[in-house]
Design a protein around this motif. Sequence first.
Motif, PDB file in Angstrom:
ATOM      1  N   LEU A 155      24.129 -20.442  51.941  1.00  0.00           N
ATOM      2  CA  LEU A 155      25.024 -19.550  51.148  1.00  0.00           C
ATOM      3  C   LEU A 155      24.242 -18.809  50.316  1.00  0.00           C
ATOM      4  CD1 LEU A 155      28.045 -21.916  50.278  1.00  0.00           C
ATOM      5  CD2 LEU A 155      28.178 -20.090  51.437  1.00  0.00           C
ATOM      6  N   PRO A 156      24.599 -17.811  49.846  1.00  0.00           N
ATOM      7  CA  PRO A 156      23.772 -16.846  49.034  1.00  0.00           C
ATOM      8  C   PRO A 156      23.683 -17.270  47.577  1.00  0.00           C
ATOM      9  CG  PRO A 156      25.781 -15.902  49.313  1.00  0.00           C
ATOM     10  CD  PRO A 156      26.005 -17.071  50.241  1.00  0.00           C
ATOM     11  N   ASP A 157      22.579 -17.193  46.948  1.00  0.00           N
ATOM     12  CA  ASP A 157      22.523 -17.882  45.763  1.00  0.00           C
ATOM     13  C   ASP A 157      23.404 -16.719  44.525  1.00  0.00           C
ATOM     14  OD1 ASP A 157      20.455 -15.843  44.001  1.00  0.00           O
ATOM     15  OD2 ASP A 157      19.555 -16.351  45.885  1.00  0.00           O
ATOM     16  N   PRO A 158      23.806 -17.239  43.304  1.00  0.00           N
ATOM     17  CA  PRO A 158      24.834 -16.600  42.620  1.00  0.00           C
ATOM     18  C   PRO A 158      24.310 -15.080  42.342  1.00  0.00           C
ATOM     19  CG  PRO A 158      24.810 -18.522  41.874  1.00  0.00           C
ATOM     20  CD  PRO A 158      23.926 -18.365  42.795  1.00  0.00           C
ATOM     21  N   LYS A 159      23.030 -15.038  42.057  1.00  0.00           N
ATOM     22  CA  LYS A 159      22.347 -13.627  41.756  1.00  0.00           C
ATOM     23  C   LYS A 159      22.172 -12.789  42.760  1.00  0.00           C
ATOM     24  CE  LYS A 159      17.947 -12.247  39.719  1.00  0.00           C
ATOM     25  NZ  LYS A 159      17.271 -11.335  40.894  1.00  0.00           N
ATOM     26  N   SER A 160      21.834 -13.079  44.124  1.00  0.00           N
ATOM     27  CA  SER A 160      21.711 -12.116  45.144  1.00  0.00           C
ATOM     28  C   SER A 160      23.293 -11.730  45.434  1.00  0.00           C
ATOM     29  CB  SER A 160      20.979 -12.599  46.305  1.00  0.00           C
ATOM     30  OG  SER A 160      21.292 -14.004  46.498  1.00  0.00           O
ATOM     31  N   GLN A 161      24.045 -12.741  45.423  1.00  0.00           N
ATOM     32  CA  GLN A 161      25.480 -12.523  45.632  1.00  0.00           C
ATOM     33  C   GLN A 161      25.864 -11.222  44.647  1.00  0.00           C
ATOM     34  OE1 GLN A 161      28.362 -15.420  45.309  1.00  0.00           O
ATOM     35  NE2 GLN A 161      29.913 -14.025  45.099  1.00  0.00           N
ATOM     36  N   MET A 162      25.780 -11.538  43.317  1.00  0.00           N
ATOM     37  CA  MET A 162      26.360 -10.225  42.501  1.00  0.00           C
ATOM     38  C   MET A 162      25.417  -9.130  42.533  1.00  0.00           C
ATOM     39  SD  MET A 162      26.329 -12.627  38.823  1.00  0.00           S
ATOM     40  CE  MET A 162      25.950 -11.407  38.263  1.00  0.00           C
ATOM     41  N   GLU A 163      24.296  -9.195  42.817  1.00  0.00           N
ATOM     42  CA  GLU A 163      23.563  -7.834  43.180  1.00  0.00           C
ATOM     43  C   GLU A 163      24.132  -7.066  44.315  1.00  0.00           C
ATOM     44  OE1 GLU A 163      19.308  -8.978  43.250  1.00  0.00           O
ATOM     45  OE2 GLU A 163      19.471  -9.122  41.219  1.00  0.00           O
ATOM     46  N   PHE A 164      24.648  -7.906  45.440  1.00  0.00           N
ATOM     47  CA  PHE A 164      25.081  -7.362  46.592  1.00  0.00           C
ATOM     48  C   PHE A 164      26.442  -6.665  46.482  1.00  0.00           C
ATOM     49  CE2 PHE A 164      27.491  -7.968  50.558  1.00  0.00           C
ATOM     50  CZ  PHE A 164      26.809  -6.899  51.399  1.00  0.00           C
ATOM     51  N   GLU A 165      27.276  -7.176  45.679  1.00  0.00           N
ATOM     52  CA  GLU A 165      28.648  -6.990  45.463  1.00  0.00           C
ATOM     53  C   GLU A 165      28.570  -5.690  44.716  1.00  0.00           C
ATOM     54  OE1 GLU A 165      31.755  -9.513  44.614  1.00  0.00           O
ATOM     55  OE2 GLU A 165      30.894 -11.039  46.010  1.00  0.00           O
ATOM     56  N   ALA A 166      27.691  -5.805  43.625  1.00  0.00           N
ATOM     57  CA  ALA A 166      27.651  -4.541  42.401  1.00  0.00           C
ATOM     58  C   ALA A 166      27.380  -3.433  43.076  1.00  0.00           C
ATOM     59  CB  ALA A 166      26.740  -5.089  41.321  1.00  0.00           C
ATOM     60  N   GLN A 167      26.211  -3.412  44.267  1.00  0.00           N
ATOM     61  CA  GLN A 167      25.669  -2.453  44.938  1.00  0.00           C
ATOM     62  C   GLN A 167      26.586  -1.845  45.942  1.00  0.00           C
ATOM     63  OE1 GLN A 167      21.866  -3.395  46.290  1.00  0.00           O
ATOM     64  NE2 GLN A 167      20.856  -1.719  45.366  1.00  0.00           N
ATOM     65  N   VAL A 168      27.279  -2.629  46.955  1.00  0.00           N
ATOM     66  CA  VAL A 168      28.019  -2.457  47.957  1.00  0.00           C
ATOM     67  C   VAL A 168      29.242  -1.711  47.638  1.00  0.00           C
ATOM     68  CG1 VAL A 168      29.206  -3.102  50.062  1.00  0.00           C
ATOM     69  CG2 VAL A 168      26.757  -3.769  49.490  1.00  0.00           C
ATOM     70  N   PHE A 169      29.940  -2.487  46.543  1.00  0.00           N
ATOM     71  CA  PHE A 169      31.164  -2.209  46.164  1.00  0.00           C
ATOM     72  C   PHE A 169      31.085  -0.999  45.265  1.00  0.00           C
ATOM     73  CE2 PHE A 169      32.299  -6.639  47.369  1.00  0.00           C
ATOM     74  CZ  PHE A 169      32.482  -6.394  48.432  1.00  0.00           C
ATOM     75  N   LYS A 170      30.037  -0.552  45.120  1.00  0.00           N
ATOM     76  CA  LYS A 170      29.910   0.866  44.280  1.00  0.00           C
ATOM     77  C   LYS A 170      29.750   2.069  45.250  1.00  0.00           C
ATOM     78  CE  LYS A 170      26.416   2.204  41.981  1.00  0.00           C
ATOM     79  NZ  LYS A 170      25.096   1.530  41.305  1.00  0.00           N
ATOM     80  N   ASP A 171      28.570   1.833  45.873  1.00  0.00           N
ATOM     81  CA  ASP A 171      28.311   2.843  47.108  1.00  0.00           C
ATOM     82  C   ASP A 171      27.469   2.134  48.096  1.00  0.00           C
ATOM     83  OD1 ASP A 171      27.770   4.814  48.501  1.00  0.00           O
ATOM     84  OD2 ASP A 171      26.625   6.203  47.204  1.00  0.00           O
ATOM     85  N   PRO A 172      28.281   1.999  49.196  1.00  0.00           N
ATOM     86  CA  PRO A 172      27.302   1.347  50.330  1.00  0.00           C
ATOM     87  C   PRO A 172      26.162   1.922  50.872  1.00  0.00           C
ATOM     88  CG  PRO A 172      29.802   2.038  50.778  1.00  0.00           C
ATOM     89  CD  PRO A 172      29.446   2.037  49.534  1.00  0.00           C
ATOM     90  N   ASN A 173      26.064   3.367  50.692  1.00  0.00           N
ATOM     91  CA  ASN A 173      24.949   4.048  51.141  1.00  0.00           C
ATOM     92  C   ASN A 173      23.549   3.855  50.090  1.00  0.00           C
ATOM     93  OD1 ASN A 173      26.329   5.526  52.950  1.00  0.00           O
ATOM     94  ND2 ASN A 173      27.126   7.130  51.666  1.00  0.00           N
ATOM     95  N   ASP A 174      24.191   3.598  48.974  1.00  0.00           N
ATOM     96  CA  ASP A 174      23.066   3.128  48.010  1.00  0.00           C
ATOM     97  C   ASP A 174      22.175   1.936  48.495  1.00  0.00           C
ATOM     98  OD1 ASP A 174      22.851   4.689  46.007  1.00  0.00           O
ATOM     99  OD2 ASP A 174      23.427   3.398  44.410  1.00  0.00           O
ATOM    100  N   PHE A 175      23.157   0.803  48.895  1.00  0.00           N
ATOM    101  CA  PHE A 175      22.494  -0.563  49.174  1.00  0.00           C
ATOM    102  C   PHE A 175      21.816   0.031  50.655  1.00  0.00           C
ATOM    103  CE2 PHE A 175      22.812  -3.730  52.166  1.00  0.00           C
ATOM    104  CZ  PHE A 175      22.152  -4.823  51.588  1.00  0.00           C
ATOM    105  N   HIS A 176      22.329   0.541  51.419  1.00  0.00           N
ATOM    106  CA  HIS A 176      21.604   1.060  52.746  1.00  0.00           C
ATOM    107  C   HIS A 176      20.188   1.406  52.411  1.00  0.00           C
ATOM    108  CE1 HIS A 176      21.065   3.893  56.243  1.00  0.00           C
ATOM    109  NE2 HIS A 176      21.374   2.303  56.800  1.00  0.00           N
ATOM    110  N   ASP A 177      20.370   2.619  51.431  1.00  0.00           N
ATOM    111  CA  ASP A 177      19.227   3.216  51.294  1.00  0.00           C
ATOM    112  C   ASP A 177      18.028   2.252  50.541  1.00  0.00           C
ATOM    113  OD1 ASP A 177      20.284   5.419  52.118  1.00  0.00           O
ATOM    114  OD2 ASP A 177      20.766   6.216  50.112  1.00  0.00           O
ATOM    115  N   ASN A 178      18.360   1.338  49.697  1.00  0.00           N
ATOM    116  CA  ASN A 178      17.477   0.268  49.351  1.00  0.00           C
ATOM    117  C   ASN A 178      16.817  -0.697  50.270  1.00  0.00           C
ATOM    118  OD1 ASN A 178      17.962   1.489  46.590  1.00  0.00           O
ATOM    119  ND2 ASN A 178      19.272  -0.245  45.953  1.00  0.00           N
ATOM    120  N   MET A 179      17.878  -0.997  51.233  1.00  0.00           N
ATOM    121  CA  MET A 179      17.207  -1.709  52.128  1.00  0.00           C
ATOM    122  C   MET A 179      16.023  -1.117  53.039  1.00  0.00           C
ATOM    123  SD  MET A 179      18.971  -4.634  53.599  1.00  0.00           S
ATOM    124  CE  MET A 179      18.695  -4.800  55.400  1.00  0.00           C
TER     125      MET A 179
END
Length: 215
Positions: free
Chosen positions: A189-213
């Motif tokens: 399962l994801p650790d709390p930190k990466s879970q929070m980072e993922f949600e913060a990024q994706v639920f703001k702007d999925p394109n942002d997350f995508h570009d970071n990847m």
Amino acid sequence: MNRKKLQKLTDTLTKNCKHFNKFEVNCLIKLFYNLVGEATERPGAATGLDRNAFRNILHMTFGMTDDMIMDRVFRGFDRDNDGIVSVTEWVHGLSLFLRGSLEEKMKYCFDVFDLNGDGFISKEEMFHMLKNSLLKQPSEEDPDEGIKDLVEITLKKMDYDHDGKLSFADYEKAVREEALLLEAFGPCLPDPKSQMEFEAQVFKDPNDFHDNMNS
């Protein structure tokens, strides 16, 4: 994907998904198609994340490093066993992965750890997983012995009916008494930190997350 189709898919998936709201589902669908866009440049490829693309996400985003566990997580998401994670499997999988209740997470972790799918986590399976997830200590003469000891200790703690293997009932009882045992055989399962980072990024702007990847 045109707007109407996206709308329809979002509605359908939101209905069946108890941990995400409509906005979140919509973000996850967009992210999925962003990620898949690169993975399926080949003509005729099915739309979905194949094992490698999916493992890349687990590794880059959720910090997973254990090949065997990542493989099992992939199987946990790929419910119809067709070798790719579809958009539906993606949203449902993440719903549990990020926000599942303890019940859902127990069921999911147990399935990940039950390598041969026989409904039990055997000594061999424990040994296999712990051997993979523990760091090798160069000073130890026989690291396998240490892992065998660990398997015995774990069984003592979790095997309530003393049959030498863990049923789901054993596992569930142990986890309810000691939450840390949820991921006793490896981080799936994801650790709390990466879970929070993922949600913060994706639920703001999925394109942002995508570009970071990709950066």
